[in-house]
Design an enzyme around this catalytic site. Sequence first.
Site, short mmCIF file in Angstrom:
data_model
loop_
_atom_site.label_atom_id
_atom_site.label_comp_id
_atom_site.label_asym_id
_atom_site.label_seq_id
_atom_site.Cartn_x
_atom_site.Cartn_y
_atom_site.Cartn_z
N LYS A 172 -16.69 25.43 23.86
CA LYS A 172 -15.83 24.33 24.30
C LYS A 172 -14.78 24.86 25.27
O LYS A 172 -13.87 25.58 24.86
CB LYS A 172 -15.11 23.69 23.10
CG LYS A 172 -14.41 22.39 23.50
CD LYS A 172 -13.47 21.88 22.45
CE LYS A 172 -12.08 22.44 22.56
NZ LYS A 172 -11.40 22.19 23.85
N GLY A 225 -6.49 31.26 22.42
CA GLY A 225 -5.53 30.17 22.58
C GLY A 225 -4.24 30.50 21.86
O GLY A 225 -3.95 31.67 21.59
N SER A 226 -3.51 29.47 21.50
CA SER A 226 -2.18 29.70 20.93
C SER A 226 -2.27 30.12 19.46
O SER A 226 -3.26 29.83 18.78
CB SER A 226 -1.33 28.45 21.08
OG SER A 226 -1.93 27.41 20.35
N THR A 227 -1.22 30.74 19.00
CA THR A 227 -1.18 31.19 17.60
C THR A 227 -1.25 30.00 16.65
O THR A 227 -1.95 30.04 15.63
CB THR A 227 0.09 32.04 17.38
OG1 THR A 227 0.00 33.18 18.26
CG2 THR A 227 0.21 32.53 15.95
N GLY A 230 -4.72 28.86 16.42
CA GLY A 230 -5.48 29.88 15.69
C GLY A 230 -5.33 29.71 14.18
O GLY A 230 -6.30 29.83 13.43
N GLU A 247 -7.96 35.56 19.57
CA GLU A 247 -7.19 36.16 20.67
C GLU A 247 -6.05 35.18 20.93
O GLU A 247 -6.25 34.13 21.55
CB GLU A 247 -8.06 36.30 21.93
CG GLU A 247 -9.32 37.10 21.73
CD GLU A 247 -9.05 38.57 21.50
OE1 GLU A 247 -7.93 39.03 21.74
OE2 GLU A 247 -9.97 39.26 21.04
N CYS A 281 -1.83 35.64 28.42
CA CYS A 281 -1.41 36.06 27.08
C CYS A 281 -0.83 37.47 27.11
O CYS A 281 0.06 37.80 26.35
CB CYS A 281 -2.60 36.01 26.15
SG CYS A 281 -4.02 36.87 26.84
N GLU A 381 6.84 32.65 23.27
CA GLU A 381 5.98 32.75 24.45
C GLU A 381 6.26 31.55 25.39
O GLU A 381 6.11 30.40 24.97
CB GLU A 381 4.51 32.74 24.02
CG GLU A 381 3.57 33.03 25.15
CD GLU A 381 2.10 32.96 24.71
OE1 GLU A 381 1.75 32.05 23.95
OE2 GLU A 381 1.32 33.81 25.15
#
Length: 487
Positions: A172, A225-227, A230, A247, A281, A381
């Site tokens: 995706k 993607g973002s934490t 995740g 990641e 990132c 971030e």
Amino acid sequence: MQTKLYIDGEFVEALGGGKIEVFNPFDNSQLCEIEEARAEDVDRAVEAAKKAAPQWRAMDAYERGCLLLKLADAIEADAENLIQLEARDTGHPVRDARMLDVPRTARCFRYFGGMADKFEGHLPPVYPGFVNYVQNEPIGVIGQIVPWNFPLMFTSWKMAPALAAGNCIVIKPAELTPLSTLRIAELMQQVGFPPGVVNVVPGYGQTAGQRIAEHPDIGKVAFTGSTATGQRIVEASAGNLKKVQLELGGKGPNIIFDDANLIAAVNGSAWAIFHNQGQACIAGSRLIIHEKVADAFLEKFVGLAESIRLGNPLDETTEMGPLTSKMHQERVLSFVEVAKKEGGEVLTGGAAPEQEELSKGCFVKPTVVRAAPDHTVSHEEVFGPFVAVATFSDDDEALAIANGVTYGLGSGLWTQNISRAHKMAREIKAGMVWVNSYKVVHPGSPFGGVKQSGYGREMGFEVMREYTQSKSVWVNVDAAIPPHYPR
Ligand code: NAD
């Protein structure tokens, strides 16, 4: 421009009839509408991947590798088209897409094409009379979810090793930037990947992404993607205990020691944060500078930041394009307000550019903010052309600032002292350390993070292990060990 879902070797309409509007961030004009995959489309894609899996797994690994090599050739032949597509969809300047995104994509497919028939199992020395061999087997169907900051390159990072290892894929792309992944699917169709081996389902995170994360027939999900997302993926994956590779975000410390080559450090540090509009990132988004050289460094660094040419990504002279979406531009600019409120000092930037021709786009000027290590912009971030600057007086303080965030992905240090370089590299809590450089990546070198930057690694032999599971086979060669119940 392909706008449909790619399932079972065909470009098809989405079952739910939904569409996603895709915009050009240079002027916020609509580029096209694409089909929106939802849960039922992900289910179709998983069925296709399951059907294709036995044949793909059984194929001579050399043949699988050859297909990846053919794809790399096709990408190079299609380079100009991919460069234009990526520039329009993401805002990457064409010169970056030409120098980095496209060649790195081709190289990644080529590297893992070569790897396909070279990833060996092993033979542990066990008891006399037994042979034990360990083989690496594909997992089966892999779900892959990528973000919008490097859509083309990350598609290759995800697809290439998973396919080389013998898996089938449901991928995706991000809803904001699906076009280059769909083009890769077209090229795969052209070079002869069997139907179902790769399926592309552009859709929103909460629907298509969520379904990938929870799908009972997906054996592993690889996510970039973002934490926060995740964490949601880990929860959604629990149902069938699928493997998860994450990641996630970063807040890269970039340390300038007082013995650094300042010219190299200024240039490298500007690249570390401003390349790709800071949407990386691994960006060196925290400059940590020795107080003795801080003024000299910052004078040059701010000068360089102010000289970066912002413009239309399609213009060959543009060095910095727009951010990838309006919403993201607003988010990045909101951090400027937060920084000011907490006592940060904006040394340059901190706003959209004044030029009329850039006013419709999602631009943010290269921004340098002096901020204390406990300020929000020094630990959250921002994911834009925004660097937070702190100073230090000795190595221990530099290390404490560098390690004082929840992330641990990329990091850099600039020094001419070799033992300091090695000592710092050992002590920094990060997945990657660049000494007198920044943001160098290669398909042979592991890429990933520690702490809240995630777990698992992309690239090299490490990622091949991530996309396989080992099977230990015991063969009793001469019955040296007696059976447990001798009669
Ligand atoms: P994001 O987490 O919002 O989205 C990433 C992808 O996840 C998109 O495809 C999105 O549709 C999907 N998604 C969103 N919600 C989901 C859900 N509930 N279930 C499943 N999928 C879902 O991140 P973003 O804003 O697109 O990307 C920026 C982030 O990515 C930054 O934090 C950046 O640091 C990180 N990033 C990390 C790496 C790395 O290798 N560590 C590389 C690039 C970007």
